[in-house]
Scaffold this motif. Sequence first.
Motif, PDB file in Angstrom:
ATOM      1  N   ALA A  16      -8.854  11.230 -13.624  1.00 12.77           N
ATOM      2  CA  ALA A  16      -7.666  10.394 -13.761  1.00 12.77           C
ATOM      3  C   ALA A  16      -7.219   9.857 -12.409  1.00 12.77           C
ATOM      4  N   VAL A  17      -6.494   8.737 -12.468  1.00 14.49           N
ATOM      5  CA  VAL A  17      -5.881   8.134 -11.291  1.00 14.49           C
ATOM      6  C   VAL A  17      -4.376   8.314 -11.438  1.00 14.49           C
ATOM      7  N   THR A  18      -3.726   8.804 -10.391  1.00 17.10           N
ATOM      8  CA  THR A  18      -2.283   9.054 -10.440  1.00 17.10           C
ATOM      9  C   THR A  18      -1.567   8.142  -9.454  1.00 17.10           C
ATOM     10  N   HIS A  19      -0.521   7.486  -9.955  1.00 18.22           N
ATOM     11  CA  HIS A  19       0.359   6.683  -9.106  1.00 18.22           C
ATOM     12  C   HIS A  19       1.737   7.316  -9.179  1.00 18.22           C
ATOM     13  N   GLN A  20       2.390   7.473  -8.026  1.00 19.53           N
ATOM     14  CA  GLN A  20       3.712   8.073  -8.038  1.00 19.53           C
ATOM     15  C   GLN A  20       4.640   7.366  -7.072  1.00 19.53           C
ATOM     16  N   CYS A  21       5.934   7.493  -7.354  1.00 21.24           N
ATOM     17  CA  CYS A  21       6.973   6.928  -6.504  1.00 21.24           C
ATOM     18  C   CYS A  21       7.047   7.747  -5.214  1.00 21.24           C
ATOM     19  N   THR A  22       7.340   7.081  -4.113  1.00 19.28           N
ATOM     20  CA  THR A  22       7.394   7.788  -2.837  1.00 19.28           C
ATOM     21  C   THR A  22       8.730   8.476  -2.598  1.00 19.28           C
TER      22      THR A  22
ATOM     23  N   ASN B 297      -9.482   5.905 -17.775  1.00 18.47           N
ATOM     24  CA  ASN B 297     -10.277   4.852 -18.404  1.00 18.47           C
ATOM     25  C   ASN B 297      -9.549   3.521 -18.472  1.00 18.47           C
ATOM     26  N   CYS B 298      -9.015   3.064 -17.350  1.00 15.62           N
ATOM     27  CA  CYS B 298      -8.339   1.772 -17.334  1.00 15.62           C
ATOM     28  C   CYS B 298      -9.056   0.840 -16.367  1.00 15.62           C
ATOM     29  N   GLY B 299      -8.797  -0.434 -16.546  1.00 13.66           N
ATOM     30  CA  GLY B 299      -9.416  -1.443 -15.701  1.00 13.66           C
ATOM     31  C   GLY B 299      -8.635  -1.656 -14.416  1.00 13.66           C
ATOM     32  N   ALA B 300      -9.152  -2.540 -13.576  1.00 13.03           N
ATOM     33  CA  ALA B 300      -8.526  -2.802 -12.288  1.00 13.03           C
ATOM     34  C   ALA B 300      -7.159  -3.460 -12.440  1.00 13.03           C
ATOM     35  N   VAL B 301      -6.999  -4.318 -13.446  1.00 19.05           N
ATOM     36  CA  VAL B 301      -5.720  -4.999 -13.651  1.00 19.05           C
ATOM     37  C   VAL B 301      -4.640  -4.009 -14.068  1.00 19.05           C
ATOM     38  N   ASP B 302      -4.951  -3.146 -15.026  1.00 15.46           N
ATOM     39  CA  ASP B 302      -3.981  -2.135 -15.446  1.00 15.46           C
ATOM     40  C   ASP B 302      -3.673  -1.162 -14.318  1.00 15.46           C
ATOM     41  N   ASN B 303      -4.671  -0.802 -13.563  1.00 19.92           N
ATOM     42  CA  ASN B 303      -4.479   0.106 -12.445  1.00 19.92           C
ATOM     43  C   ASN B 303      -3.495  -0.487 -11.436  1.00 19.92           C
ATOM     44  N   ARG B 304      -3.691  -1.737 -11.082  1.00 23.46           N
ATOM     45  CA  ARG B 304      -2.802  -2.402 -10.117  1.00 23.46           C
ATOM     46  C   ARG B 304      -1.397  -2.564 -10.684  1.00 23.46           C
ATOM     47  N   ARG B 305      -1.289  -2.887 -11.967  1.00 19.69           N
ATOM     48  CA  ARG B 305       0.018  -3.079 -12.597  1.00 19.69           C
ATOM     49  C   ARG B 305       0.819  -1.777 -12.564  1.00 19.69           C
ATOM     50  N   TRP B 306       0.188  -0.657 -12.909  1.00 19.57           N
ATOM     51  CA  TRP B 306       0.894   0.624 -12.898  1.00 19.57           C
ATOM     52  C   TRP B 306       1.194   1.096 -11.484  1.00 19.57           C
ATOM     53  N   GLN B 307       0.369   0.707 -10.540  1.00 18.90           N
ATOM     54  CA  GLN B 307       0.650   1.039  -9.141  1.00 18.90           C
ATOM     55  C   GLN B 307       1.924   0.323  -8.686  1.00 18.90           C
ATOM     56  N   GLU B 308       2.087  -0.939  -9.064  1.00 19.70           N
ATOM     57  CA  GLU B 308       3.295  -1.679  -8.716  1.00 19.70           C
ATOM     58  C   GLU B 308       4.520  -1.136  -9.451  1.00 19.70           C
ATOM     59  N   ILE B 309       4.354  -0.750 -10.705  1.00 15.92           N
ATOM     60  CA  ILE B 309       5.468  -0.184 -11.467  1.00 15.92           C
ATOM     61  C   ILE B 309       5.935   1.119 -10.836  1.00 15.92           C
TER      62      ILE B 309
END
Length: 97
Positions: free
Chosen positions: A61-67, A77-89
Amino acid sequence: MKTTHRLFGLLPLLVGAVIAAAAGHALTGYGVPLTLTIAAGLGIFSSVTNVMDRLLQNATAVTHQCTTCDFRVQLTNCGAVDNRRWQEIAANHPHHV
């Protein structure tokens, strides 16, 4: 579903079965009744399978979190677009603590 995903799905089951069978075999050597041996083996199987499954999910899994707070998103199992979108969110979510 890819072949590697199928193999990763079967790996926890296989490891759990092997460890449960080894524990069951060891218990029969001590004269433990069959019903208790089966109960212990099933408990060991389910525990090992659950732990292995969680470890494999966390490893892929890839984890994105608030700083600044504990907001966190975990993606599999997500694509590059979804990955970038959730990173920005995760970076700009409106509910900072």
